[in-house]
Enzyme design. Sequence first.
Site, PDB file in Angstrom:
ATOM      1  N   VAL A 274       0.848  -1.199   0.000  1.00  0.00           N
ATOM      2  CA  VAL A 274       0.000   0.000   0.000  1.00  0.00           C
ATOM      3  C   VAL A 274       0.879   1.244   0.000  1.00  0.00           C
ATOM      4  O   VAL A 274       0.611   2.231  -0.685  1.00  0.00           O
ATOM      5  CB  VAL A 274      -0.937   0.005   1.230  1.00  0.00           C
ATOM      6  CG1 VAL A 274      -1.640   1.349   1.358  1.00  0.00           C
ATOM      7  CG2 VAL A 274      -1.943  -1.111   1.134  1.00  0.00           C
ATOM      8  N   ALA A 275       1.980   1.155   0.789  1.00  0.00           N
ATOM      9  CA  ALA A 275       2.868   2.311   0.911  1.00  0.00           C
ATOM     10  C   ALA A 275       3.564   2.615  -0.404  1.00  0.00           C
ATOM     11  O   ALA A 275       3.835   3.768  -0.726  1.00  0.00           O
ATOM     12  CB  ALA A 275       3.910   2.035   1.987  1.00  0.00           C
ATOM     13  N   GLU A 279      -1.607   5.506  -4.217  1.00  0.00           N
ATOM     14  CA  GLU A 279      -3.020   5.212  -4.436  1.00  0.00           C
ATOM     15  C   GLU A 279      -3.837   6.468  -4.717  1.00  0.00           C
ATOM     16  O   GLU A 279      -4.764   6.461  -5.513  1.00  0.00           O
ATOM     17  CB  GLU A 279      -3.600   4.591  -3.149  1.00  0.00           C
ATOM     18  CG  GLU A 279      -2.965   3.327  -2.737  1.00  0.00           C
ATOM     19  CD  GLU A 279      -3.787   2.167  -3.219  1.00  0.00           C
ATOM     20  OE1 GLU A 279      -4.998   2.243  -3.079  1.00  0.00           O
ATOM     21  OE2 GLU A 279      -3.203   1.227  -3.764  1.00  0.00           O
ATOM     22  N   ASP A 321      -7.322  34.756 -34.621  1.00  0.00           N
ATOM     23  CA  ASP A 321      -8.018  35.779 -35.396  1.00  0.00           C
ATOM     24  C   ASP A 321      -7.523  37.138 -34.948  1.00  0.00           C
ATOM     25  O   ASP A 321      -7.118  37.308 -33.807  1.00  0.00           O
ATOM     26  CB  ASP A 321      -9.519  35.729 -35.106  1.00  0.00           C
ATOM     27  CG  ASP A 321     -10.195  34.603 -35.840  1.00  0.00           C
ATOM     28  OD1 ASP A 321      -9.654  34.164 -36.862  1.00  0.00           O
ATOM     29  OD2 ASP A 321     -11.260  34.162 -35.377  1.00  0.00           O
ATOM     30  N   ASP A 554     -15.804  27.806 -39.213  1.00  0.00           N
ATOM     31  CA  ASP A 554     -14.546  27.600 -38.496  1.00  0.00           C
ATOM     32  C   ASP A 554     -14.484  26.256 -37.781  1.00  0.00           C
ATOM     33  O   ASP A 554     -13.417  25.818 -37.359  1.00  0.00           O
ATOM     34  CB  ASP A 554     -14.314  28.719 -37.475  1.00  0.00           C
ATOM     35  CG  ASP A 554     -13.892  30.015 -38.146  1.00  0.00           C
ATOM     36  OD1 ASP A 554     -13.434  29.956 -39.306  1.00  0.00           O
ATOM     37  OD2 ASP A 554     -14.016  31.081 -37.525  1.00  0.00           O
ATOM     38  N   ASN A 616       7.756   7.016  -0.736  1.00  0.00           N
ATOM     39  CA  ASN A 616       7.576   5.576  -0.907  1.00  0.00           C
ATOM     40  C   ASN A 616       8.906   4.861  -1.051  1.00  0.00           C
ATOM     41  O   ASN A 616       9.122   3.802  -0.475  1.00  0.00           O
ATOM     42  CB  ASN A 616       6.721   5.296  -2.141  1.00  0.00           C
ATOM     43  CG  ASN A 616       5.322   5.849  -1.986  1.00  0.00           C
ATOM     44  OD1 ASN A 616       4.931   6.264  -0.898  1.00  0.00           O
ATOM     45  ND2 ASN A 616       4.579   5.868  -3.067  1.00  0.00           N
ATOM     46  N   GLU A 619      10.574   4.480   2.333  1.00  0.00           N
ATOM     47  CA  GLU A 619       9.987   3.443   3.179  1.00  0.00           C
ATOM     48  C   GLU A 619      10.367   2.043   2.693  1.00  0.00           C
ATOM     49  O   GLU A 619      10.727   1.173   3.491  1.00  0.00           O
ATOM     50  CB  GLU A 619       8.462   3.566   3.182  1.00  0.00           C
ATOM     51  CG  GLU A 619       7.986   4.770   3.969  1.00  0.00           C
ATOM     52  CD  GLU A 619       6.552   5.152   3.612  1.00  0.00           C
ATOM     53  OE1 GLU A 619       5.729   4.246   3.421  1.00  0.00           O
ATOM     54  OE2 GLU A 619       6.288   6.354   3.503  1.00  0.00           O
ATOM     55  N   THR A 647      -0.654  11.218   7.022  1.00  0.00           N
ATOM     56  CA  THR A 647       0.242  12.374   7.121  1.00  0.00           C
ATOM     57  C   THR A 647       0.868  12.770   5.786  1.00  0.00           C
ATOM     58  O   THR A 647       1.160  13.934   5.573  1.00  0.00           O
ATOM     59  CB  THR A 647       1.360  12.161   8.173  1.00  0.00           C
ATOM     60  OG1 THR A 647       2.065  10.982   7.844  1.00  0.00           O
ATOM     61  CG2 THR A 647       0.795  12.070   9.558  1.00  0.00           C
ATOM     62  N   ASP A 648       1.065  11.827   4.857  1.00  0.00           N
ATOM     63  CA  ASP A 648       1.594  12.203   3.539  1.00  0.00           C
ATOM     64  C   ASP A 648       0.514  12.759   2.620  1.00  0.00           C
ATOM     65  O   ASP A 648       0.776  13.575   1.751  1.00  0.00           O
ATOM     66  CB  ASP A 648       2.210  10.976   2.846  1.00  0.00           C
ATOM     67  CG  ASP A 648       3.705  10.925   3.042  1.00  0.00           C
ATOM     68  OD1 ASP A 648       4.196  11.690   3.903  1.00  0.00           O
ATOM     69  OD2 ASP A 648       4.373  10.143   2.347  1.00  0.00           O
TER      70      ASP A 648
HETATM   71  P1  ATP Z   1     -10.631  37.988 -38.463  1.00  0.00           P
HETATM   72  O1  ATP Z   1     -11.854  38.220 -37.631  1.00  0.00           O
HETATM   73  O2  ATP Z   1     -10.491  36.574 -38.928  1.00  0.00           O
HETATM   74  O3  ATP Z   1      -9.411  38.607 -37.933  1.00  0.00           O
HETATM   75  P2  ATP Z   1     -11.558  39.990 -40.147  1.00  0.00           P
HETATM   76  O4  ATP Z   1     -12.728  40.141 -39.291  1.00  0.00           O
HETATM   77  O5  ATP Z   1     -10.590  41.090 -40.223  1.00  0.00           O
HETATM   78  O6  ATP Z   1     -10.808  38.700 -39.849  1.00  0.00           O
HETATM   79  P3  ATP Z   1     -13.431  39.640 -42.214  1.00  0.00           P
HETATM   80  O7  ATP Z   1     -14.451  40.080 -41.248  1.00  0.00           O
HETATM   81  O8  ATP Z   1     -13.586  38.375 -42.952  1.00  0.00           O
HETATM   82  O9  ATP Z   1     -12.011  39.603 -41.590  1.00  0.00           O
HETATM   83  O10 ATP Z   1     -13.231  40.836 -43.210  1.00  0.00           O
HETATM   84  C1  ATP Z   1     -12.460  40.706 -44.361  1.00  0.00           C
HETATM   85  C2  ATP Z   1     -12.625  41.926 -45.233  1.00  0.00           C
HETATM   86  O11 ATP Z   1     -13.979  42.032 -45.620  1.00  0.00           O
HETATM   87  C3  ATP Z   1     -12.268  43.222 -44.530  1.00  0.00           C
HETATM   88  O12 ATP Z   1     -10.970  43.572 -44.803  1.00  0.00           O
HETATM   89  C4  ATP Z   1     -13.230  44.210 -45.134  1.00  0.00           C
HETATM   90  O13 ATP Z   1     -12.657  44.818 -46.264  1.00  0.00           O
HETATM   91  C5  ATP Z   1     -14.399  43.367 -45.595  1.00  0.00           C
HETATM   92  N1  ATP Z   1     -15.514  43.481 -44.658  1.00  0.00           N
HETATM   93  C6  ATP Z   1     -15.508  43.235 -43.354  1.00  0.00           C
HETATM   94  N2  ATP Z   1     -16.713  43.424 -42.809  1.00  0.00           N
HETATM   95  C7  ATP Z   1     -17.526  43.803 -43.805  1.00  0.00           C
HETATM   96  C8  ATP Z   1     -18.915  44.134 -43.893  1.00  0.00           C
HETATM   97  N3  ATP Z   1     -19.708  44.118 -42.844  1.00  0.00           N
HETATM   98  N4  ATP Z   1     -19.400  44.474 -45.100  1.00  0.00           N
HETATM   99  C9  ATP Z   1     -18.607  44.468 -46.166  1.00  0.00           C
HETATM  100  N5  ATP Z   1     -17.320  44.170 -46.159  1.00  0.00           N
HETATM  101  C10 ATP Z   1     -16.758  43.835 -44.999  1.00  0.00           C
END
Ligand code: ATP
Length: 810
Positions: A274-275, A279, A321, A554, A616, A619, A647-648
């Site tokens: 056991v020691a 466990e 991102d 994603d 252990n 011992e 105690t341990d």
């Molecule tokens: P991440 O979040 O992955 O860092 P991001 O948010 O910068 O990326 P996106 O949101 O995919 O990337 O945007 C990519 C491109 O799309 C931007 O550089 C911009 O020019 C254009 N974009 C972003 N948002 C809009 C929108 N609401 N309408 C039109 N064009 C957009």
Amino acid sequence: MREPAASPGPGPAAHATGLTAAEAAARLARDGPNEITRGEGRSPLRVLLSQFNSPLIWLLFAASAISGVLGEVADTIAIGTILVLNAVIGFLQEYRAEKAILALRSITAPRARVVRDGHSAILPAQQVVEGDLLILEAGDVVAADARLVRSHLLTTNEAPLTGESAPVEKGLPPAAGDAALADRTDTVFLGTAIATGSASAVVLNTGMRTELGKIAHLLSSVEDPQTPLQKRLTHLSRLLLVLALGVVAAVAALGLWHGNPPLEVLLSSISLAVAAVPEGLPAMVTIALAIGVQRMARRKALVRRLQAVETLGTTTVICTDKTGTLTTGVMEVRALWGPDPRRLLTVGAGCCDAELDANDRGVGDPTEVAILRAAAAQGIFRGELEAQAPRVEELPFDSTRKRMSIWRADGQLYVKGAVDLLVPLCRGGTQGALEENSRMAARALRVLGVAVGRTPREEDLELLGLIGIADPPRPEAIEAVAAARRAGVQTVMITGDHPTTAAAIAREMGILQPGEPVEERVHARVTAEEKVGIVRRWKERGQVVAMTGDGVNDAPALREAHIGIAMGQTGSEVSREASDLVLGDDNFATIVAAIREGRGIYDNIQKSLLYLLHGNAGELILMFAASVAGLPLPLLPLHILWVNLVTDGLPALALVLDPPAKDLLDRPPRRPDAPFLSRGEWLRILLIGLLEAGVILAAYVEALPHGVAAARSVAFTTLVFAELLRAFAMRSPTKVFFEVGVFSNLLLLGVVGISLALQLALHTFPVTRELFQLGPLDARLFFEAFLLGLIPVSALEVSKLVRRLLRRRP
Ligand code: ATP
């Protein structure tokens, strides 16, 4: 575009306001929460019983029962008491740990958007009831089985139900009631994901009454409750058992040869076994993980899979991102370029889905909120435009197209999007725009082009100009990038934004340092589909990859990564379900904090294990040496059990809860394939074990002339002191006690105090004195035991200093 579907049953008007809160509460009470029950945890009784679930403990029970039958009733009772005490300590720890893990699960529980009392609200999916009106859009996971009442370009992924991964088109006409699952196009099912489009649907069934509920028993066995670390430790325990049994057999054989009574030999052997085996270790690991997970939750890092805690400690690359994670995501228009800024802003604002609410707070995409703010400052309001020229149709934004368009009743197509992708759709004279785009991007601005068209198709557009939007880095993320770099963890930026913008921000944040190739650190204009490839490429290079993601598409990349990280605030439900870790604050710095915690947890498990193994070894060597020398055994079975199970155990627990070392992020990541204990560590266990055994044996032999009982008392007390003192040296493999901080683990000081008090108590009460065959409380004995006990701990501390000196020398 599909028309809204008329549905059977109550008309759409009745659905529009959804259920009332009172009705929903009544239905929740009637039908129970909307959840798939998968055997929620173990009952307290089962946790308690599992404490006895070890062959060694059974053997011990059997042996002590036999000795009880043969007359040694006191021994039997004492052993029984120690075992119960041990089980209670184990139970309290494990039950708490299990509760903590269950509690965490509910933090990351799925959510659903439903209409109640005429307002849409986001609720925990558990609270969804029959008759609720669900609002669904791409990226959502459907919270219950529900019939569509409105749908627009809806496709769902029903893989969780049917195993078929191709998206299924949903909508009208309503299918016959007996259609096969995949053909029921007017119904969406719990657990399936909305791939594209949007819809409203009325809930038909919840919880176990759903299609997924009906097959839930198929899923319950899928998850493996043991993490790789736990498996490795189970393996290690087995190895130690085999090793120990060898020693125990030798001790037993020698004991019999010296003519000791067989029952006594048996009891000693089992106690020694056991020691030898830690466990309590699996329980320690559970506790370390659970407590670590709680610590992470306090820092807004929510762990969805326990394995992630271990993997975090080995992470070498974070693919993150940019927008909202590295940056604040609070955007502001900084530059306008074009002949007519008012028209630019009018069309820009007219091509938005976001809104400014009554308190001027932005609701929706931060990029659009920034545009709406800039427009509002010029007296241009989206609401007014919506009234003058209502929208007819929309081509939504997505990360692949990187643009969006709205066709309005004034016969204009309002378009905005990434300039490089927009320009090819525009009529000539766009060279200036591309040059300005580069200039703005070099200032780390996110650039959107704005254009109008005369038809509902995105072609032959007129480019009106550019909008440059600032999205400042989060200051704490800059620090976190630097900390990660020191810790040997590379940060890689992944963004849909323009390469120049991305590189400028990467430089500002220290992700891209002078002399480093941009391609290594920044992946720009990335679509969600490309993320999987990026993860794979890093993995092929032997890296342990953490990847963030928030969008609908994603999920595959999050699953592919060793650690998939989703956004708690802005992330889609699908991405959260695919993730191992959810950032409650969407903040990059939280990832680094989680890595630190992950390393700390592993460290603590290792400390605790090393502490137990050193003891252990001591011992085993002590008992073996005494047997070889033909001496009466220096420790009674009761002594051995007491030390190991009482105690341990307490210091080992305090070590598992040790605050993380300050230098956790100043070391390189642990290699995932590195053995749990290095060869050096095994050697040290052996050497310190020899030393501890030597010290105790010397004290024992010296006291033998006063009688075996007195000598055993000396050996026992010295062992307890040596063990308790040694705990302080185990807090760091490199730093001595004073460097780690005397008061930085008060729990350890506390439990060592408790263990000492228990030891004193044994010497104080006549009953326990009798049982443990101890002399009366004796100041000299304690003082000597203390001094002798200092020897192993001092040797450990000195060995750290020596190693440090050796390492410093070239
Ligand atoms: P991440 O979040 O992955 O860092 P991001 O948010 O910068 O990326 P996106 O949101 O995919 O990337 O945007 C990519 C491109 O799309 C931007 O550089 C911009 O020019 C254009 N974009 C972003 N948002 C809009 C929108 N609401 N309408 C039109 N064009 C957009």
